[in-house]
Design a protein around this motif. Structure first.
Motif, short mmCIF file in Angstrom:
data_model
loop_
_atom_site.label_atom_id
_atom_site.label_comp_id
_atom_site.label_asym_id
_atom_site.label_seq_id
_atom_site.Cartn_x
_atom_site.Cartn_y
_atom_site.Cartn_z
N SER B 11 0.84 -1.21 0.00
CA SER B 11 0.00 0.00 0.00
C SER B 11 0.87 1.25 0.00
CB SER B 11 -0.91 0.02 1.23
OG SER B 11 -1.74 -1.12 1.23
N ILE B 12 1.90 1.25 0.82
CA ILE B 12 2.78 2.42 0.91
C ILE B 12 3.47 2.68 -0.43
CG2 ILE B 12 4.98 3.20 1.90
CD1 ILE B 12 3.96 1.96 4.59
N LEU B 13 3.96 1.62 -1.06
CA LEU B 13 4.64 1.79 -2.35
C LEU B 13 3.67 2.29 -3.42
CD1 LEU B 13 6.98 -1.34 -2.50
CD2 LEU B 13 7.65 1.06 -2.14
N TYR B 14 2.44 1.83 -3.33
CA TYR B 14 1.44 2.26 -4.30
C TYR B 14 1.11 3.75 -4.12
CZ TYR B 14 -2.53 1.74 -7.50
OH TYR B 14 -3.39 1.84 -8.57
N LEU B 15 0.91 4.15 -2.86
CA LEU B 15 0.63 5.57 -2.58
C LEU B 15 1.81 6.44 -3.03
CD1 LEU B 15 -1.09 5.59 0.95
CD2 LEU B 15 -2.14 5.46 -1.32
N LEU B 46 -1.87 2.14 9.87
CA LEU B 46 -0.87 3.06 9.30
C LEU B 46 -1.29 4.51 9.52
CD1 LEU B 46 -0.04 1.31 5.89
CD2 LEU B 46 1.31 1.29 8.00
N HIS B 47 -2.60 4.73 9.47
CA HIS B 47 -3.14 6.07 9.67
C HIS B 47 -2.90 6.54 11.09
CE1 HIS B 47 -6.67 8.91 10.17
NE2 HIS B 47 -5.97 9.46 9.20
N LYS B 48 -3.22 5.66 12.06
CA LYS B 48 -3.04 5.99 13.47
C LYS B 48 -1.58 6.33 13.79
CE LYS B 48 -6.73 3.43 15.67
NZ LYS B 48 -7.03 2.03 15.95
N GLN B 49 -0.66 5.68 13.09
CA GLN B 49 0.77 5.87 13.36
C GLN B 49 1.37 6.99 12.52
OE1 GLN B 49 2.46 4.31 15.78
NE2 GLN B 49 0.54 3.31 16.38
N GLY B 50 0.52 7.68 11.75
CA GLY B 50 1.00 8.84 11.01
C GLY B 50 1.76 8.54 9.72
N TYR B 51 1.64 7.31 9.21
CA TYR B 51 2.30 7.00 7.93
C TYR B 51 1.50 7.58 6.77
CZ TYR B 51 5.47 3.66 10.12
OH TYR B 51 6.45 3.09 10.89
N ILE B 52 0.16 7.57 6.92
CA ILE B 52 -0.70 8.05 5.84
C ILE B 52 -1.80 8.94 6.43
CG2 ILE B 52 -0.32 5.99 4.41
CD1 ILE B 52 -3.01 4.92 5.31
N LEU B 64 0.27 9.56 1.31
CA LEU B 64 1.44 9.28 2.14
C LEU B 64 1.81 10.53 2.94
CD1 LEU B 64 2.58 6.50 1.95
CD2 LEU B 64 4.38 7.33 0.44
N GLU B 65 2.16 10.35 4.19
CA GLU B 65 2.51 11.48 5.07
C GLU B 65 4.00 11.58 5.37
OE1 GLU B 65 0.64 14.08 6.75
OE2 GLU B 65 -0.58 13.61 4.98
N ARG B 66 4.78 10.57 4.93
CA ARG B 66 6.22 10.58 5.21
C ARG B 66 6.98 10.16 3.96
NH1 ARG B 66 7.18 6.91 10.54
NH2 ARG B 66 5.28 7.46 11.68
N ASP B 67 8.25 10.49 3.94
CA ASP B 67 9.12 10.01 2.86
C ASP B 67 9.44 8.53 3.09
OD1 ASP B 67 9.28 12.40 1.54
OD2 ASP B 67 11.06 13.08 2.67
N LEU B 68 9.63 7.81 2.00
CA LEU B 68 10.00 6.38 2.12
C LEU B 68 11.27 6.22 2.95
CD1 LEU B 68 9.35 4.86 -1.43
CD2 LEU B 68 7.80 5.02 0.53
N ALA B 69 12.19 7.15 2.82
CA ALA B 69 13.47 7.07 3.54
C ALA B 69 13.27 7.17 5.05
CB ALA B 69 14.42 8.15 3.05
N ASP B 70 12.14 7.75 5.46
CA ASP B 70 11.87 7.90 6.89
C ASP B 70 10.98 6.78 7.43
OD1 ASP B 70 13.31 10.22 6.95
OD2 ASP B 70 11.57 11.48 6.45
N MET B 71 10.78 5.76 6.61
CA MET B 71 9.97 4.62 7.06
C MET B 71 10.88 3.41 7.19
SD MET B 71 6.62 4.86 4.67
CE MET B 71 5.66 6.35 4.48
#
Lengths: 154, 154
Positions: B11-15, B46-52, B64-71
């Motif tokens: 999901s993250i890669l798709y977003l 993921l939403h609760k943890q602020g990823y999206i 997406l709420e963060r850069d991939l490098a920060d995940m």
């Protein structure tokens, strides 16, 4: 299955504790609280690899053929738990046979399966290294003194 | 379950690939080839943890709420796959409630369960460290260029 590893380890410790008395699979089954047939399957693997010797008949039973210190826990793990060859059940996206776009690296659905499979495979390889850090002597020591493993690791 | 991790990662890669377009769970379900309900459960974590971030309604969808490098991949693994608290299913011998002899350390049947549980727990802890070595940028790189992970590890 992880249980196969537990059966192997438990059986070896039992043979060690009762050595040099010959132990039947029926007696082991009682200690392991498992079906004797399942135990015999694992013992047969240990037998083939020279960990134990076994004889059938009235005075038959199993005996340990090596010292605990010469038995690596990781070797026993690898012997009883084969690596998962495909993680298809645990990956998302289209399966290989159905992906006309897997040649296109920007097609996430067609490519993520292989990436996750590679990640899980490398992680499993690394996981097995952990078990290779111990011998059966360590396992016995932890049983006599719970918490011993923790001190070895930290 | 490992699949939950795969759903999160996919999901993250798709977003990321479709950014800044808002993506619905229905569209994700198509790419993941999974039930939208299952996907929404993971997205909610993921939403609760602020990823999206996510919004409902006609123009709703996820971003997406963060850069991939920060995940960190290990953080995502820990978030979606809780540690197994008890390995009772995978150990042999008597269960705790049934062992009058667990105080006797030479009683293998009464003590091996705890030792195996400790071993598996420490191994799982170590296993998770492996995933923590990567960020989502590495995962994306491997998808674009299969084999990339292998070069990072070796």
């Amino acid at each position: 299955m992880k249980l196969d590893f537990s059966v192997a380890v438990h059986s070896i410790l039992y043979l060690d504790a009762e050595s040099p008395r010959k132990i039947t699979s029926a007696e082991l089954a009682k200690s392991l609280q498992l079906n004797p047939v399942m135990i015999r399957n694992i013992l047969s693997v240990l037998h083939k690899q020279g960990y134990i010797s076994g004889s059938v008949g009235k005075k038959g039973g199993y005996l340990l053929e090596r010292d605990l210190a010469d038995m690596n826990v990781g070797d026993l793990y690898d012997l009883t738990i084969p690596p998962i060859l495909s993680y298809a059940k645990f990956t998302t996206g289209t399966s290989k046979g159905l992906t006309p776009n897997s040649d296109d690296p920007t097609d996430i659905s067609g490519n993520i399966g292989e990436t996750l499979n590679d990640l899980f495979t490398l992680a499993d390889k690394d996981y097995r290294k952990f078990y290779h850090r111990f011998t059966m002597t360590d396992l016995k020591a932890d049983m006599l003194n719970h918490g011993h493993f923790e001190t070895l690791v930290n």
